[in-house]
Design an enzyme around this catalytic site. Structure first.
Site, PDB file in Angstrom:
ATOM      1  N   TRP A 126     -17.776  12.711  28.776  1.00 41.91           N
ATOM      2  CA  TRP A 126     -18.275  11.534  29.155  1.00 41.91           C
ATOM      3  C   TRP A 126     -19.361  11.748  29.729  1.00 41.91           C
ATOM      4  O   TRP A 126     -19.688  12.544  30.488  1.00 41.91           O
ATOM      5  CB  TRP A 126     -16.903  11.072  29.920  1.00 41.91           C
ATOM      6  CG  TRP A 126     -17.341   9.862  30.779  1.00 41.91           C
ATOM      7  CD1 TRP A 126     -17.474   8.664  29.975  1.00 41.91           C
ATOM      8  CD2 TRP A 126     -17.742   9.727  32.070  1.00 41.91           C
ATOM      9  NE1 TRP A 126     -17.998   7.797  31.035  1.00 41.91           N
ATOM     10  CE2 TRP A 126     -18.052   8.295  32.184  1.00 41.91           C
ATOM     11  CE3 TRP A 126     -17.907  10.495  33.231  1.00 41.91           C
ATOM     12  CZ2 TRP A 126     -18.714   7.761  33.538  1.00 41.91           C
ATOM     13  CZ3 TRP A 126     -18.453   9.728  34.374  1.00 41.91           C
ATOM     14  CH2 TRP A 126     -18.563   8.808  34.701  1.00 41.91           C
ATOM     15  N   ASP A 178     -19.574  -8.347  31.343  1.00 36.30           N
ATOM     16  CA  ASP A 178     -18.734  -7.369  30.839  1.00 36.30           C
ATOM     17  C   ASP A 178     -17.292  -7.389  31.812  1.00 36.30           C
ATOM     18  O   ASP A 178     -16.992  -8.304  32.199  1.00 36.30           O
ATOM     19  CB  ASP A 178     -19.510  -6.055  31.577  1.00 36.30           C
ATOM     20  CG  ASP A 178     -19.271  -4.712  30.988  1.00 36.30           C
ATOM     21  OD1 ASP A 178     -18.312  -3.960  31.219  1.00 36.30           O
ATOM     22  OD2 ASP A 178     -20.092  -4.220  29.859  1.00 36.30           O
ATOM     23  N   ASP A 179     -16.645  -6.126  32.016  1.00 38.68           N
ATOM     24  CA  ASP A 179     -15.320  -6.072  32.563  1.00 38.68           C
ATOM     25  C   ASP A 179     -15.191  -6.807  33.815  1.00 38.68           C
ATOM     26  O   ASP A 179     -15.998  -7.074  34.635  1.00 38.68           O
ATOM     27  CB  ASP A 179     -15.038  -4.537  32.909  1.00 38.68           C
ATOM     28  CG  ASP A 179     -13.601  -4.393  33.191  1.00 38.68           C
ATOM     29  OD1 ASP A 179     -12.792  -4.960  32.945  1.00 38.68           O
ATOM     30  OD2 ASP A 179     -13.390  -3.098  33.220  1.00 38.68           O
ATOM     31  N   ARG A 226      -7.263   6.148  34.072  1.00 43.90           N
ATOM     32  CA  ARG A 226      -7.845   5.103  34.546  1.00 43.90           C
ATOM     33  C   ARG A 226      -7.108   3.987  34.880  1.00 43.90           C
ATOM     34  O   ARG A 226      -7.185   2.648  34.743  1.00 43.90           O
ATOM     35  CB  ARG A 226      -8.886   4.316  33.517  1.00 43.90           C
ATOM     36  CG  ARG A 226     -10.094   3.502  34.308  1.00 43.90           C
ATOM     37  CD  ARG A 226     -11.020   2.816  33.400  1.00 43.90           C
ATOM     38  NE  ARG A 226     -12.235   2.568  33.915  1.00 43.90           N
ATOM     39  CZ  ARG A 226     -13.059   1.351  33.725  1.00 43.90           C
ATOM     40  NH1 ARG A 226     -12.704   0.695  32.563  1.00 43.90           N
ATOM     41  NH2 ARG A 226     -14.161   1.173  34.438  1.00 43.90           N
ATOM     42  N   LYS A 249     -18.221  -7.040  23.134  1.00 42.01           N
ATOM     43  CA  LYS A 249     -18.645  -5.621  23.267  1.00 42.01           C
ATOM     44  C   LYS A 249     -17.052  -5.136  23.266  1.00 42.01           C
ATOM     45  O   LYS A 249     -16.545  -5.592  24.268  1.00 42.01           O
ATOM     46  CB  LYS A 249     -18.964  -5.265  24.689  1.00 42.01           C
ATOM     47  CG  LYS A 249     -19.321  -3.604  24.878  1.00 42.01           C
ATOM     48  CD  LYS A 249     -19.988  -3.578  26.427  1.00 42.01           C
ATOM     49  CE  LYS A 249     -19.679  -2.408  26.983  1.00 42.01           C
ATOM     50  NZ  LYS A 249     -20.546  -2.161  28.339  1.00 42.01           N
ATOM     51  N   ASP A 259     -14.510  -2.476  23.985  1.00 40.68           N
ATOM     52  CA  ASP A 259     -14.388  -0.953  24.624  1.00 40.68           C
ATOM     53  C   ASP A 259     -12.911  -0.290  24.395  1.00 40.68           C
ATOM     54  O   ASP A 259     -11.927  -0.963  24.170  1.00 40.68           O
ATOM     55  CB  ASP A 259     -14.476  -1.477  26.291  1.00 40.68           C
ATOM     56  CG  ASP A 259     -15.235  -0.502  26.760  1.00 40.68           C
ATOM     57  OD1 ASP A 259     -15.209   0.905  26.576  1.00 40.68           O
ATOM     58  OD2 ASP A 259     -15.877  -0.461  28.105  1.00 40.68           O
ATOM     59  N   MET A 260     -13.041   0.819  24.953  1.00 39.82           N
ATOM     60  CA  MET A 260     -11.684   1.647  24.807  1.00 39.82           C
ATOM     61  C   MET A 260     -11.630   2.659  25.617  1.00 39.82           C
ATOM     62  O   MET A 260     -12.467   3.708  25.304  1.00 39.82           O
ATOM     63  CB  MET A 260     -11.451   1.905  23.188  1.00 39.82           C
ATOM     64  CG  MET A 260     -10.333   2.412  22.665  1.00 39.82           C
ATOM     65  SD  MET A 260      -9.845   4.338  23.290  1.00 39.82           S
ATOM     66  CE  MET A 260      -8.270   4.661  22.458  1.00 39.82           C
ATOM     67  N   ASN A 261     -11.078   2.586  26.747  1.00 43.63           N
ATOM     68  CA  ASN A 261     -11.471   3.567  28.094  1.00 43.63           C
ATOM     69  C   ASN A 261     -10.243   4.656  28.335  1.00 43.63           C
ATOM     70  O   ASN A 261     -10.527   5.164  29.351  1.00 43.63           O
ATOM     71  CB  ASN A 261     -11.765   2.643  29.173  1.00 43.63           C
ATOM     72  CG  ASN A 261     -13.122   2.092  29.089  1.00 43.63           C
ATOM     73  OD1 ASN A 261     -14.177   2.885  28.571  1.00 43.63           O
ATOM     74  ND2 ASN A 261     -13.396   1.062  29.420  1.00 43.63           N
ATOM     75  N   ASP A 293     -22.247   5.908  28.912  1.00 48.46           N
ATOM     76  CA  ASP A 293     -22.161   5.397  30.069  1.00 48.46           C
ATOM     77  C   ASP A 293     -23.372   5.980  31.131  1.00 48.46           C
ATOM     78  O   ASP A 293     -23.895   5.189  32.010  1.00 48.46           O
ATOM     79  CB  ASP A 293     -20.874   5.490  30.965  1.00 48.46           C
ATOM     80  CG  ASP A 293     -19.903   4.555  30.435  1.00 48.46           C
ATOM     81  OD1 ASP A 293     -20.302   3.590  29.971  1.00 48.46           O
ATOM     82  OD2 ASP A 293     -18.745   4.730  30.701  1.00 48.46           O
TER      83      ASP A 293
HETATM   84  C1  GLA Z   1     -16.566   1.712  30.066  1.00 49.31           C
HETATM   85  C2  GLA Z   1     -17.976   1.069  29.440  1.00 49.31           C
HETATM   86  C3  GLA Z   1     -18.677   0.347  30.262  1.00 49.31           C
HETATM   87  C4  GLA Z   1     -18.239  -0.662  30.874  1.00 49.31           C
HETATM   88  C5  GLA Z   1     -17.073  -0.201  31.567  1.00 49.31           C
HETATM   89  C6  GLA Z   1     -16.161  -1.375  32.066  1.00 49.31           C
HETATM   90  O1  GLA Z   1     -16.710   2.469  30.867  1.00 49.31           O
HETATM   91  O2  GLA Z   1     -18.469   2.092  28.554  1.00 49.31           O
HETATM   92  O3  GLA Z   1     -19.895   0.285  29.786  1.00 49.31           O
HETATM   93  O4  GLA Z   1     -18.073  -1.521  30.058  1.00 49.31           O
HETATM   94  O5  GLA Z   1     -16.227   0.557  30.718  1.00 49.31           O
HETATM   95  O6  GLA Z   1     -14.900  -1.019  32.842  1.00 49.31           O
END
Ligand code: GLA
Length: 731
Positions: free
Chosen positions: A199, A366-367, A443, A476, A478-480, A548
């Site tokens: 990461w 974003d989030d 997370r 966007k 995402d997948m975290n 990131d």
């Molecule tokens: C991930 C993405 C970031 C951001 C965060 C939001 O880490 O890579 O760019 O969008 O999630 O929680």
């Protein structure tokens, strides 16, 4: 003609502009041997390279040593259990508990163009752009058919491979391994090159000698992963950027994978790639078939640059899709590093107003805009607006942003659910879990069981609602977190080995639905930064968030590794605040701009906190993105100097396809103590044309710039950079 069959020689040939690939039908039984892959040659009679006749090894002559034959034949698709002890592509378990497989040639077809692999992503091409060879191999005992697909591109030195496995038996059979490709090469002192990482440190180039035995890379995280990208190459030990032979494989897939290199006692090097066999067991009922994902094969006789150019051209023109494929992507301002979860409409609009003044084209929220989401502990799965933060909804915010003259984009993380969410409370079974075990949280979130249609429908329904009621022009995605505890409420003992792959198919299904319903949407994939930077994702989104880590200096290595395979046009790259949130480093605003300029450009900071001087730089940076950025997006990329290798400075260059323009980004990471400027030999120019350099207006021939070199500007200090352009002039 790219594909042909020579019945006298019993040889299939695939030609691309500079490469040839030959497959031979061997001995009376019709084994499929690999006769040649490399620089283009006119000959078909290349069976001697397989050495199979040297020791009278073929079974028709020497059946007492059949095992030696299996174990030494350079083969097209290796199978388990009969004597090839090297890495196999295909392993099965039949109804009687037997595992051996043996394939022989049955027939073939030559198909104009390239059949689609839907629902899997794959490269594509028109009938004048590529031709496909379908070889059907057969195991008469198992009544198992394997159709091997090879597509040769007429203008690009790439060959793609995949396999379709068909059960023609009246009994079911389980595939315990179904790889996509195998390449047996003669041993030539190879190095193995892979993209290793973590990461915020994705795709670091790793090069080491191939050694006897097996070495390889893989992912069991459910995603292709930041740890190991699904790319592997064998480069001659002496190969450089500019010279030497390189063979590469890249997997058009976004889940678990395995890629191996094996040096055998016979002096062969086998390279294989496919879905990771751990946790994989695919049941084929009578008449069922399984399609493996695609592997892209690239051979270059002119070093890593040649390999890179092929991947870039193939992916830009034959993998990425949609209205943005050949377009400059809008410059964005993303609020993530600017606000994290702490925002409301007013704060967002203040940033957007500043952005609009500078000319930034799109705002990406974003989030944190949905459910109850004030930190990363809750809310995932509840894709309806949080009216405490956005009282006028996403629609109202999008309208206000549009009124400022900017377009609007939105973040989703559709594959996830927070235990603290309405979705989880209503449907706890929608999350992957292993009964009687605690959740393995990451997370503080869980992965949705996208193998189930009702789960996909539920997520998609919510997304559709948001996307269809507001003017959202970019998503966007995402997948975290990685997949763990992969237990599905819908699974049985029989089909539990299908979950990982069905999950990936579920993701592809969701992205396909979204693009079908919103065909003009610009989709950017993302996964904890660059966890899923793979060709599978590029089929859906023409760009992917690279990392990131937005520190300009760390980005040099990350972007160099990424660009080894993936086009610059696919790399999300933003100017972020300083000191860097990632590592505390302070770099000049201009350097951050230059490093981001080579990709899909944007800003990721609170614009209201910039100094006036910094803000004043943005319009010029955007102008550079509009002009010079296009050279990076569409041109041929050359790695001139690597900070990852020399520890001091980084120089990369792109030349427009018509060789009329070139752009160079030079970053001096550590100041040059000797005070001498660096003389850098350029590449890719037309020797005979004259080019004017923006630094001092000097005009020289391409030959002079390439063989004499360009004096890079002397920069007094660390982390400084320069953007250099060359333009052809008539003089
Ligand atoms: C991930 C993405 C970031 C951001 C965060 C939001 O880490 O890579 O760019 O969008 O999630 O929680």
């Amino acid at each position: 003609m790219s594909v042909s069959y020579n019945p006298q020689e019993r040889v299939f040939r695939l030609d691309t502009p500079n490469t040839t690939y030959l497959i031979a039908i061997v001995d009376e039984e019709g084994f499929l041997g690999h006769a040649y892959y490399g620089k283009r040659i006119p000959d078909d009679n290349m069976q001697y390279t397989m050495r199979i006749f040297e020791g009278n090894v073929v079974p028709s002559v020497n059946n007492r040593d059949r095992v030696a034959f299996y174990d030494s034949l350079p083969t097209e698709y290796s199978t388990f259990g009969l004597g090839d002890f090297r890495e196999s592509c295909l392993q099965v378990l039949d109804e009687n508990g037997n595992r051996g497989v043996g394939l022989v040639y049955q027939d073939h077809r030559i198909i104009p163009g390239k059949p689609s692999l839907e629902p899997l992503p794959a490269t594509y091409g028109e009938t004048d752009e590529c031709e496909t060879l379908e070889i059907t191999a057969y195991d008469p005992v198992l009544k198992l058919k394997v159709k091997l697909y090879y597509t040769a591109f007429t203008q690009i030195d790439a060959i793609t491979r995949s396999a379709l496995i068909v059960n023609e038996n009246d009994q079911p059979i389980t595939l315990t391994r179904a790889f996509s490709a195998c390449l047996d090469l003669d041993n030539r002192n190879y190095d193995v090159i892979t993209l290793h990482g973590a990461w915020s440190n994705e795709r670091q180039i790793n090069r080491r000698p191939a050694v006897p035995g097996r070495q390889g890379i893989s992912s069991l995280r459910g995603v292709s992963s930041a740890q190991e990208n699904p790319f592997i190459a064998l480069a001659e030990h002496t190969a450089t950027q500019k010279s030497g032979q390189v063979y590469a494989m890249n997997f058009v897939y976004s889940g678990n994978f395995m890629a191996n290199v094996e040096m055998s006692e016979q002096g062969l090097t086998r390279m294989t790639m496919g879905i990771h066999p751990n946790g994989f067991a695919w049941n084929l009922a009578p008449n069922d078939s399984f399609q493996t994902p695609e592997v892209v094969l690239v051979y270059s006789s002119c070093g890593l640059n040649g390999m890179t150019h092929t991947f870039h051209d193939l992916y830009r023109g034959h993998l990425c899709r949609g209205p943005y494929r050949d377009q400059r992507r809008p410059s964005v301002i993303n609020n993530w590093e600017g606000t994290y979860f702490d925002f409301n409409e007013e704060k967002i609009l203040r940033i957007a107003e500043e952005a609009a003044k500078t000319g930034i084209e799109m705002f990406v929220l974003d989030d944190g805009w949905f459910g109850v989401r004030n930190d990363d502990n809750s809310g995932l799965g509840d894709w309806y607006v949080n009216t405490k933060k956005l009282p006028n909804g996403v629609k109202g915010l999008a309208e206000k942003i549009n009124a400022l003259g900017m377009r609007f984009g939105l973040w989703f993380e559709p594959e996830m659910v927070s235990p603290d969410s309405d979705l989880y409370r209503a449907h706890p079974d929608y999350a992957f879990q292993l009964p009687d075990r605690p959740h393995s949280l990451a997370r503080n979130q869980l992965v949705l069981d996208l193998t189930r249609k009702e789960v996909r429908d539920c997520v998609y329904q919510q997304m559709y609602e948001v996307l269809s009621t507001a003017n959202i022009e970019y998503v966007k995605w995402d997948m975290n977190r990685p997949l763990t505890n992969v237990g599905s409420y819908a699974a049985t003992r029989e089909n539990s080995g299908e979950i990982y792959h069905r999950y990936v198919l579920g993701v592809y299904d969701l992205q396909s639905r979204m693009l079908r319903d919103f065909p003009n949407l610009l989709l950017e994939n993302c996964s904890s930064g660059g966890n899923r930077f793979d060709p599978g994702m590029l089929y859906y989104s023409p760009q992917i968030w690279t990392s990131d880590n937005t520190d300009a200096i760390d980005r040099l290595r990350i972007q160099e590794g990424t660009a080894l395979v993936y086009p610059l046009s696919t790399m999300g790259a933003h100017v972020a605040a300083c000191p860097s949130h990632m590592n505390g480093r302070t770099t000049p605003f201009a350097t951050r701009g230059h490093v981001a300029l080579v990709g899909c450009y944007g800003y990721e900071l609170d614009l209201t906190k910039l100094t006036d001087e910094e803000k004043a730089m943005i319009p010029k940076q955007l102008e550079d993105y509009r002009n010079v950025g296009d050279i990076f997006r569409t041109g041929d990329y050359y790695r001139l100097a690597s900070f990852a290798e020399n520890g001091k400075y980084d120089v990369m260059m792109s030349v427009s396809k018509d060789q009329s323009k070139a752009a160079i980004v030079f970053v001096q990471v550590l100041t040059n103590l000797r005070g001498r400027s660096i003389l850098m030999q350029l590449e890719g120019l037309d020797e005979n044309r004259k080019y004017r350099c923006n630094l001092d207006g000097s005009v020289r021939t391409g030959a002079a710039w390439m063989y004499g070199g360009l004096l890079l500007p002397k920069l007094a200090g660390d982390f400084l950079s320069a953007l250099i352009t060359l333009e052809a002039v008539e003089e």
